[in-house]
Design an enzyme around this catalytic site. Structure first.
Site, PDB file in Angstrom:
ATOM      1  N   ASP A  66     -20.272   6.850 -66.565  1.00  0.00           N
ATOM      2  CA  ASP A  66     -19.934   7.678 -65.399  1.00  0.00           C
ATOM      3  C   ASP A  66     -18.430   7.889 -65.358  1.00  0.00           C
ATOM      4  O   ASP A  66     -17.659   7.047 -65.838  1.00  0.00           O
ATOM      5  CB  ASP A  66     -20.378   6.975 -64.103  1.00  0.00           C
ATOM      6  CG  ASP A  66     -20.543   7.924 -62.928  1.00  0.00           C
ATOM      7  OD1 ASP A  66     -21.699   8.143 -62.503  1.00  0.00           O
ATOM      8  OD2 ASP A  66     -19.524   8.448 -62.425  1.00  0.00           O
ATOM      9  N   ASP A 113     -16.548  11.183 -69.136  1.00  0.00           N
ATOM     10  CA  ASP A 113     -16.319  12.460 -68.461  1.00  0.00           C
ATOM     11  C   ASP A 113     -17.169  13.523 -69.150  1.00  0.00           C
ATOM     12  O   ASP A 113     -16.904  13.897 -70.294  1.00  0.00           O
ATOM     13  CB  ASP A 113     -14.828  12.827 -68.528  1.00  0.00           C
ATOM     14  CG  ASP A 113     -14.541  14.156 -67.831  1.00  0.00           C
ATOM     15  OD1 ASP A 113     -15.499  14.841 -67.407  1.00  0.00           O
ATOM     16  OD2 ASP A 113     -13.352  14.512 -67.715  1.00  0.00           O
ATOM     17  N   TYR A 161     -24.032  26.580 -59.600  1.00  0.00           N
ATOM     18  CA  TYR A 161     -24.901  25.403 -59.788  1.00  0.00           C
ATOM     19  C   TYR A 161     -26.259  25.848 -60.348  1.00  0.00           C
ATOM     20  O   TYR A 161     -26.780  25.271 -61.307  1.00  0.00           O
ATOM     21  CB  TYR A 161     -25.076  24.675 -58.460  1.00  0.00           C
ATOM     22  CG  TYR A 161     -25.962  23.434 -58.525  1.00  0.00           C
ATOM     23  CD1 TYR A 161     -25.470  22.236 -59.021  1.00  0.00           C
ATOM     24  CD2 TYR A 161     -27.285  23.479 -58.085  1.00  0.00           C
ATOM     25  CE1 TYR A 161     -26.285  21.107 -59.071  1.00  0.00           C
ATOM     26  CE2 TYR A 161     -28.101  22.357 -58.129  1.00  0.00           C
ATOM     27  CZ  TYR A 161     -27.587  21.166 -58.623  1.00  0.00           C
ATOM     28  OH  TYR A 161     -28.397  20.051 -58.674  1.00  0.00           O
ATOM     29  N   LYS A 221     -27.959  24.750 -63.900  1.00  0.00           N
ATOM     30  CA  LYS A 221     -29.245  24.043 -64.001  1.00  0.00           C
ATOM     31  C   LYS A 221     -30.288  24.888 -64.734  1.00  0.00           C
ATOM     32  O   LYS A 221     -31.129  24.351 -65.461  1.00  0.00           O
ATOM     33  CB  LYS A 221     -29.738  23.641 -62.613  1.00  0.00           C
ATOM     34  CG  LYS A 221     -28.863  22.572 -61.957  1.00  0.00           C
ATOM     35  CD  LYS A 221     -28.839  21.286 -62.780  1.00  0.00           C
ATOM     36  CE  LYS A 221     -28.065  20.169 -62.107  1.00  0.00           C
ATOM     37  NZ  LYS A 221     -28.077  18.912 -62.869  1.00  0.00           N
ATOM     38  N   THR A 228     -29.200  11.144 -51.809  1.00  0.00           N
ATOM     39  CA  THR A 228     -28.081  10.567 -52.565  1.00  0.00           C
ATOM     40  C   THR A 228     -26.772  11.073 -51.954  1.00  0.00           C
ATOM     41  O   THR A 228     -26.771  12.063 -51.200  1.00  0.00           O
ATOM     42  CB  THR A 228     -28.111  11.002 -54.053  1.00  0.00           C
ATOM     43  OG1 THR A 228     -27.711  12.384 -54.124  1.00  0.00           O
ATOM     44  CG2 THR A 228     -29.471  10.813 -54.692  1.00  0.00           C
TER      45      THR A 228
HETATM   46  N1  LIG Z   1     -29.736  14.706 -54.854  1.00  0.00           N
HETATM   47  C1  LIG Z   1     -30.416  15.839 -54.952  1.00  0.00           C
HETATM   48  O1  LIG Z   1     -30.975  16.324 -53.947  1.00  0.00           O
HETATM   49  C2  LIG Z   1     -30.560  16.516 -56.293  1.00  0.00           C
HETATM   50  C3  LIG Z   1     -31.464  17.590 -56.386  1.00  0.00           C
HETATM   51  C4  LIG Z   1     -31.608  18.228 -57.598  1.00  0.00           C
HETATM   52  C5  LIG Z   1     -30.894  17.816 -58.704  1.00  0.00           C
HETATM   53  N2  LIG Z   1     -30.019  16.778 -58.596  1.00  0.00           N
HETATM   54  C6  LIG Z   1     -29.280  16.404 -59.811  1.00  0.00           C
HETATM   55  O2  LIG Z   1     -29.443  15.031 -60.052  1.00  0.00           O
HETATM   56  C7  LIG Z   1     -28.319  14.551 -60.794  1.00  0.00           C
HETATM   57  C8  LIG Z   1     -27.812  13.277 -60.129  1.00  0.00           C
HETATM   58  O3  LIG Z   1     -27.311  13.611 -58.845  1.00  0.00           O
HETATM   59  P1  LIG Z   1     -27.343  12.610 -57.607  1.00  0.00           P
HETATM   60  O4  LIG Z   1     -28.073  13.266 -56.528  1.00  0.00           O
HETATM   61  O5  LIG Z   1     -27.738  11.256 -58.067  1.00  0.00           O
HETATM   62  O6  LIG Z   1     -25.798  12.654 -57.195  1.00  0.00           O
HETATM   63  P2  LIG Z   1     -24.676  11.532 -57.079  1.00  0.00           P
HETATM   64  O7  LIG Z   1     -23.461  12.268 -56.630  1.00  0.00           O
HETATM   65  O8  LIG Z   1     -25.179  10.393 -56.275  1.00  0.00           O
HETATM   66  O9  LIG Z   1     -24.488  11.063 -58.590  1.00  0.00           O
HETATM   67  C9  LIG Z   1     -23.865  11.876 -59.548  1.00  0.00           C
HETATM   68  C10 LIG Z   1     -23.037  10.989 -60.469  1.00  0.00           C
HETATM   69  O10 LIG Z   1     -22.452  11.840 -61.462  1.00  0.00           O
HETATM   70  C11 LIG Z   1     -21.110  11.396 -61.657  1.00  0.00           C
HETATM   71  N3  LIG Z   1     -20.266  12.470 -62.179  1.00  0.00           N
HETATM   72  C12 LIG Z   1     -19.758  13.537 -61.514  1.00  0.00           C
HETATM   73  N4  LIG Z   1     -18.968  14.255 -62.335  1.00  0.00           N
HETATM   74  C13 LIG Z   1     -18.999  13.635 -63.538  1.00  0.00           C
HETATM   75  C14 LIG Z   1     -18.376  13.884 -64.788  1.00  0.00           C
HETATM   76  N5  LIG Z   1     -17.531  14.917 -64.971  1.00  0.00           N
HETATM   77  N6  LIG Z   1     -18.635  13.043 -65.814  1.00  0.00           N
HETATM   78  C15 LIG Z   1     -19.447  11.978 -65.651  1.00  0.00           C
HETATM   79  N7  LIG Z   1     -20.038  11.656 -64.480  1.00  0.00           N
HETATM   80  C16 LIG Z   1     -19.815  12.491 -63.446  1.00  0.00           C
HETATM   81  C17 LIG Z   1     -20.649  10.931 -60.287  1.00  0.00           C
HETATM   82  O11 LIG Z   1     -19.524  10.059 -60.374  1.00  0.00           O
HETATM   83  C18 LIG Z   1     -21.901  10.257 -59.750  1.00  0.00           C
HETATM   84  O12 LIG Z   1     -21.915   8.888 -60.060  1.00  0.00           O
HETATM   85  C19 LIG Z   1     -27.296  15.691 -60.790  1.00  0.00           C
HETATM   86  O13 LIG Z   1     -27.329  16.349 -62.033  1.00  0.00           O
HETATM   87  C20 LIG Z   1     -27.798  16.603 -59.694  1.00  0.00           C
HETATM   88  O14 LIG Z   1     -27.417  17.941 -59.924  1.00  0.00           O
HETATM   89  C21 LIG Z   1     -29.835  16.121 -57.416  1.00  0.00           C
END
Ligand SMILES: NC(=O)c1ccc[n+]([C@@H]2O[C@H](COP(=O)([O-])OP(=O)(O)OC[C@H]3O[C@@H](n4cnc5c(N)ncnc54)[C@H](O)[C@@H]3O)[C@@H](O)[C@H]2O)c1
Length: 246
Positions: A37, A63, A154, A158, A188
Site C-alpha cells: 500500500d 505506489d 473513476y 473501472k 470503507t
Molecule cells: N468501498 C466501496 O464502496 C467500493 C465500491 C466499488 C469499488 N471499490 C473499489 O475497491 C477498492 C478498495 O477500496 P476501499 O473501499 O477498500 O477503499 P479504501 O480507501 O479503504 O482502501 C484503498 C486503499 O488503497 C490505497 N491506495 C490509494 N492510492 C494508492 C496508490 N497510489 N498506490 C497504492 N495504494 C494506494 C489506500 O492507501 C488504501 O489503503 C478500490 O479499487 C475501490 O475503487 C470500492
C-alpha cells in the site's frame, strides 16, 4: 473457509477497507500474504495485527502509479516467499469531480492509479506466478453500469480494469485465471463521507437494504482464487446487495 496453506498472495491496497479485509481473510485461510500500500504505516500495522509472529505476513510500500514501485513490490514478495499464487488488486482512489470542472491532472491521476497500476503490477507479477494461479481485480458496479455521477474518470478507470481483466484471462489461459469483483456500496473509508451525507437514499435503492462489509468482498475474492472457481475465468462477480443486476 478455503485452504490456502502453502500459497502466497500479493494484495495491493491492503492498508484499508477491502484490501485489508482480504489480507485478513487469506491469512485466516492459511496463506502467506504480502500487504502492499502507498500508506506504509497502515500496512505495517495491519501485518503486525493480523500475524503477530510475522512469519506469514510481509508488508511493503507500493505506489500503484509508479512502475518502479510495482517492480520493487513484486521483488519483495518473491524474495520473501519464493513465488506468487494469488494477485489481488484492491489499491484505488475515488475522487469526486464534476466533468465540467475536471482538470487533465485529475483525469490522469485517476487513470494512473486505478488502471495503469493494474497493468504495471500484473505485468511484473505474472512471470513469478505459478501454474494454477489466480488474479482478482477489484472493479466496481461503475464498470458495469457505465460510471457514476461526478466520477466520469473513476467510471472510465473501472471500465478499463474490467476489460483489462478479461484480456488477462484470455492471454494467461490456461495457466492462470483472471477475474474481477465488482462491489457496490461497501463500508470503507473511501466512501464514508458519501454514505454519511446520502447513505439513507443509497441504502433505500439496495434490495438487501444495507451497505456491504469489506469481508463480504474478501470472501468473494477468496472464492475466485480457490479451486472452487477452477472453471471460472474472465468473469466479474457483482457484489452489490442487488443494487445492480447485470
Ligand atoms: N468501498 C466501496 O464502496 C467500493 C465500491 C466499488 C469499488 N471499490 C473499489 O475497491 C477498492 C478498495 O477500496 P476501499 O473501499 O477498500 O477503499 P479504501 O480507501 O479503504 O482502501 C484503498 C486503499 O488503497 C490505497 N491506495 C490509494 N492510492 C494508492 C496508490 N497510489 N498506490 C497504492 N495504494 C494506494 C489506500 O492507501 C488504501 O489503503 C478500490 O479499487 C475501490 O475503487 C470500492
Amino acid at each position: 473457509m478455503f485452504d490456502f496453506s502453502g500459497k502466497t498472495a500479493l494484495i495491493t491496497g491492503a492498508g484499508s477497507g477491502i484490501g485489508r479485509a482480504t489480507a485478513q481473510y487469506f491469512l485466516e485461510c492459511g496463506a502467506r500474504v504480502v500487504l502492499a500500500d502507498i500508506n506504509v504505516a497502515a500496512v505495517k500495522d495491519a501485518a503486525l495485527a493480523l500475524d503477530e509472529s510475522g512469519t506469514r505476513a510481509g508488508h511493503c510500500r507500493y505506489d500503484a502509479g509508479d512502475p518502479d514501485s510495482a517492480e520493487a513490490t513484486v521483488r519483495y514478495t518473491v524474495d520473501r516467499f519464493g513465488s506468487i499464487d494469488h494477485l489481488v488488486l484492491a489499491a484505488g482512489i475515488y475522487e469526486q469531480q464534476d466533468f465540467r470542472e475536471m482538470s487533465d491532472a485529475q483525469w490522469h491521476r485517476m487513470i494512473s492509479v486505478n488502471l495503469d497500476g493494474a497493468f504495471y503490477i500484473s505485468r511484473r507479477a505474472v512471470p513469478h506466478m505459478k501454474e494454477g494461479g489466480a488474479i482478482v481485480t477489484i472493479a466496481s458496479v461503475a464498470a458495469h453500469q457505465g460510471g457514476s455521477y461526478r466520477h466520469s474518470h473513476y467510471g472510465a478507470s473501472k471500465g478499463g480494469v474490467l476489460a483489462f481483466t478479461r484480456g488477462l484471462a484470455r492471454d494467461l489461459a490456461p495457466h492462470i485465471r483472471a477475474n474481477a469483483v465488482a462491489p457496490g456500496w461497501i463500508d470503507t473509508p473511501m466512501v464514508a463521507k458519501t454514505l454519511e451525507t446520502s447513505g439513507a437514499a443509497k441504502i433505500g435503492a439496495i434490495p438487501l437494504k444495507r451497505v456491504g462489509q469489506p469481508r463480504e468482498i474478501a470472501t468473494v475474492v477468496g472464492f475466485l482464487c480457490s479451486d472452487a472457481a477452477s472453471f471460472v475465468t474472465g468473469e466479474s462477480i457483482i457484489a452489490a446487495g442487488g443494487a445492480y443486476m447485470g
